[in-house]
Design a protein around this motif. Structure first.
Motif, short mmCIF file in Angstrom:
data_model
loop_
_atom_site.label_atom_id
_atom_site.label_comp_id
_atom_site.label_asym_id
_atom_site.label_seq_id
_atom_site.Cartn_x
_atom_site.Cartn_y
_atom_site.Cartn_z
N LEU A 61 1.23 -1.15 0.24
CA LEU A 61 0.04 0.32 -0.10
C LEU A 61 0.43 0.85 -0.01
O LEU A 61 0.76 2.40 -0.16
CB LEU A 61 -1.12 0.27 1.05
CG LEU A 61 -2.18 -1.92 1.76
CD1 LEU A 61 -2.50 -0.79 2.62
CD2 LEU A 61 -3.25 -1.23 0.14
N ALA A 62 1.92 0.98 0.38
CA ALA A 62 2.84 1.90 0.29
C ALA A 62 4.26 1.92 0.79
O ALA A 62 4.89 0.58 1.37
CB ALA A 62 2.90 3.33 2.18
N VAL A 63 5.35 2.32 -0.01
CA VAL A 63 6.50 2.24 0.28
C VAL A 63 7.53 3.71 0.89
O VAL A 63 7.17 4.52 0.47
CB VAL A 63 7.61 1.77 -1.07
CG1 VAL A 63 8.97 1.66 -0.87
CG2 VAL A 63 6.02 0.54 -1.79
N GLY A 64 8.23 3.49 1.57
CA GLY A 64 8.73 4.04 2.14
C GLY A 64 10.60 3.56 1.94
O GLY A 64 11.36 2.56 2.48
N LEU A 65 11.50 5.24 2.07
CA LEU A 65 12.89 4.67 2.02
C LEU A 65 13.34 5.30 2.85
O LEU A 65 13.18 6.86 3.49
CB LEU A 65 13.48 5.27 0.12
CG LEU A 65 14.85 4.93 0.64
CD1 LEU A 65 15.59 3.71 0.92
CD2 LEU A 65 15.69 5.95 -0.73
N LEU A 66 13.87 5.00 3.95
CA LEU A 66 14.85 5.90 4.61
C LEU A 66 16.53 6.56 4.44
O LEU A 66 17.07 5.63 4.16
CB LEU A 66 15.20 5.01 6.38
CG LEU A 66 13.72 4.96 7.59
CD1 LEU A 66 13.94 4.37 7.93
CD2 LEU A 66 13.60 6.55 7.87
N ASP A 67 16.76 7.58 3.63
CA ASP A 67 16.75 8.16 3.33
C ASP A 67 18.01 9.56 4.43
O ASP A 67 18.43 9.78 4.14
CB ASP A 67 17.02 9.17 1.87
CG ASP A 67 17.56 9.56 0.91
OD1 ASP A 67 19.00 8.99 1.31
OD2 ASP A 67 17.49 9.43 -0.42
N GLY A 68 18.82 8.15 5.10
CA GLY A 68 18.99 9.21 6.16
C GLY A 68 18.34 8.61 7.74
O GLY A 68 17.07 7.99 6.94
N ALA A 69 18.55 9.03 8.04
CA ALA A 69 17.52 8.83 9.61
C ALA A 69 16.80 8.92 9.56
O ALA A 69 15.38 8.84 10.69
CB ALA A 69 18.95 8.25 10.99
N ASN A 70 16.89 10.36 9.58
CA ASN A 70 16.09 11.22 9.78
C ASN A 70 15.44 11.53 8.39
O ASN A 70 14.35 12.36 8.31
CB ASN A 70 16.08 12.60 9.90
CG ASN A 70 16.90 12.50 11.94
OD1 ASN A 70 16.65 11.67 12.56
ND2 ASN A 70 18.28 13.21 12.18
N LEU A 71 15.26 11.13 7.31
CA LEU A 71 14.42 11.33 6.30
C LEU A 71 13.97 10.04 5.86
O LEU A 71 14.24 9.14 5.59
CB LEU A 71 15.42 11.82 5.84
CG LEU A 71 14.27 12.46 3.50
CD1 LEU A 71 13.70 12.93 4.05
CD2 LEU A 71 15.77 12.51 2.92
N LEU A 72 12.04 9.93 5.59
CA LEU A 72 11.78 9.15 5.20
C LEU A 72 10.60 9.57 3.99
O LEU A 72 10.19 10.79 3.27
CB LEU A 72 10.32 8.66 6.04
CG LEU A 72 9.61 6.95 5.78
CD1 LEU A 72 10.32 6.22 5.57
CD2 LEU A 72 8.19 7.70 6.38
N ARG A 73 11.37 8.80 3.02
CA ARG A 73 11.01 9.82 1.40
C ARG A 73 9.95 8.58 1.14
O ARG A 73 10.33 7.22 1.02
CB ARG A 73 11.73 9.19 0.38
CG ARG A 73 12.98 10.83 0.83
CD ARG A 73 14.34 10.41 -0.04
NE ARG A 73 13.33 11.20 -1.23
CZ ARG A 73 14.17 11.43 -2.44
NH1 ARG A 73 14.85 10.35 -2.82
NH2 ARG A 73 14.01 11.05 -3.62
N LEU A 74 7.89 8.46 0.97
CA LEU A 74 7.51 7.75 1.10
C LEU A 74 6.26 8.15 -0.52
O LEU A 74 6.48 8.90 -0.85
CB LEU A 74 6.65 8.13 1.90
CG LEU A 74 5.42 6.80 2.46
CD1 LEU A 74 5.84 6.02 3.31
CD2 LEU A 74 4.56 8.13 2.77
N ALA A 75 6.03 6.66 -1.04
CA ALA A 75 5.05 6.56 -1.90
C ALA A 75 3.81 5.77 -1.70
O ALA A 75 4.07 4.53 -0.82
CB ALA A 75 6.07 6.88 -3.27
N VAL A 76 2.56 6.70 -1.98
CA VAL A 76 1.54 4.95 -1.53
C VAL A 76 0.63 5.04 -2.76
O VAL A 76 1.14 5.78 -3.80
CB VAL A 76 0.74 5.66 -0.40
CG1 VAL A 76 1.36 6.47 0.48
CG2 VAL A 76 -0.17 7.66 -0.91
N HIS A 77 0.44 3.99 -2.55
CA HIS A 77 -0.32 3.41 -3.78
C HIS A 77 -1.71 4.72 -4.85
O HIS A 77 -2.04 5.46 -3.95
CB HIS A 77 -1.29 2.10 -3.75
CG HIS A 77 -2.47 1.84 -4.04
ND1 HIS A 77 -2.93 2.57 -5.47
CD2 HIS A 77 -2.40 0.05 -5.33
CE1 HIS A 77 -3.24 1.18 -6.25
NE2 HIS A 77 -3.14 0.14 -6.53
N PRO A 78 -1.07 4.58 -5.33
CA PRO A 78 -2.03 5.90 -6.19
C PRO A 78 -4.04 6.24 -5.82
O PRO A 78 -4.23 7.29 -6.18
CB PRO A 78 -2.24 6.33 -7.96
CG PRO A 78 -0.72 4.77 -7.67
CD PRO A 78 -0.67 4.25 -6.71
#
Ligand SMILES: CC(C)(COP(=O)(O)OP(=O)(O)OC[C@H]1O[C@@H](n2cnc3c(N)ncnc32)[C@H](O)[C@@H]1OP(=O)(O)O)[C@@H](O)C(=O)NCCC(=O)NCCS
Length: 294
Positions: A61-78
């Motif tokens: 349903l959603a994918v997040g990448l922890l691009d560094g400990a304090n940054l979550l880059r997220l996409a959710v199902h359209p």
């Protein structure tokens, strides 16, 4: 209820394919398989460890990448951008210090297009962060030839490719140790789980000196591809090589079947924004991440 999971390296292909299917023309430019591809410099295991995937049953349903400990880059199902139930589950995991996303303290969430989640975080006191400019070039028309020689880099180009990136982004001497480490990582990326989506480009000036690099990433046929990264050697900036490598990137994505070429630059990086505009990319409305200070 959406369950937060941390994937295994063996799940990366499925996650990349899912993220690819979530890219479409006219939709917000959110986390792309190419972002995972570039992150895979660190290796498949680390990439998997730094992903957060929300699932119901087997469905992502959603994918997040922890691009560094304090940054979550997220996409959710359209189809779930405005789904408040999913937004509530993700918010709860993001805000709970026990939920394997953030520790206590400052944190940033990039969730472009995840309207319900952004509303919830804003109501919960998250403030807006620095603006980014997404840009896109439509690839339905022919792309002009770039004003420089650009080739697809092979394994033997690792040192040239990485030294240009190093110079552009760091500007410090590229020591032997740095070279060994970065070329190793570049080879890891170039043979990793997302490599079939990638083309590493290397651009030469008229004297045959390599001066510019880019990597382009396909999200699949008829979907927008991504430029990540783009760089010109510090000693050779301001001579049109940035524009040329961005055009070459668009041309390569077109050859790979992409519908558009996407990129996002910090709005403060005026040189990058100007370069993409010069290369025919259209800037979209600025977007801002959400930031928690405490
Ligand atoms: C951004 C970058 C790739 C640009 O490369 P470049 O070779 O210097 O750019 P070009 O000479 O091709 O310039 C392209 C256009 O942008 C403009 N431009 C470039 N740098 C600029 C700056 N700092 N301020 C304003 N305009 C700028 C140029 O005037 C030119 O416009 P024109 O074609 O209308 O005359 C290069 O500066 C770089 O590698 N930066 C560090 C890495 C980086 O930020 N990458 C992009 C991350 S999204």
């Amino acid at each position: 209820m959406a369950q937060l999971t941390v994937p295994q390296a063996s799940d990366l292909t499925e996650i990349g394919n899912t993220l690819g299917q979530w890219q479409s023309d006219g939709a917000p430019i959110h986390l792309h398989p190419g972002d995972l591809g570039w992150y895979s410099l660190r290796g498949a295991e680390t990439t998997a460890r730094d992903l957060r995937v929300w699932r119901t049953g087997g469905d992502i349903l959603a994918v997040g990448l922890l691009d560094g400990a304090n940054l979550l880059r997220l996409a959710v199902h359209p189809s779930l951008r405005r789904d408040d139930s999913l937004a509530r589950d993700i918010q709860s995991d993001i805000e709970s210090p026990n939920a394997r996303v953030f520790a206590d303290g400052a944190a940033i969430v990039e969730a472009r297009g995840a309207a319900a989640l952004c509303d919830r975080l804003t109501e919960s006191g998250w403030a807006t962060d620095e603006p980014w400019t997404p840009l896109q070039r439509d690839l339905s028309q022919a792309v002009e030839a770039p004003d420089m020689t650009v080739v697809t880099a092979s394994a033997g180009d690792a040192e040239a490719w990485t030294s240009i990136h190093w110079s552009a982004f760091r500007g410090t001497p590229y020591t032997k140790d740095d070279t060994a480490k970065f070329t190793g990582r570049w080879r890891t990326m170039s043979t990793g789980p997302f490599s079939s989506r990638a083309r590493n480009l290397l651009g030469y000036d008229n004297s045959g000196l390599p001066v510019a690099v880019a990597t382009v990433w396909s999200a699949g046929p008829s979907r927008p591809g991504l430029l990540e990264p783009v760089a010109v050697h510090r000693d050779h900036q301001g001579r049109g090589f940035g524009k040329a490598i961005a055009i070459a990137a668009a041309k390569n994505l077109q050859q790979m079947g992409s519908s558009a070429a996407s990129v996002a630059a910090e709005s403060a990086n005026t040189g990058a924004v100007a370069t993409y505009v010069a290369a025919g990319f259209i800037p979209h409305a600025e977007v801002r991440d959400l930031r928690r200070e405490r």
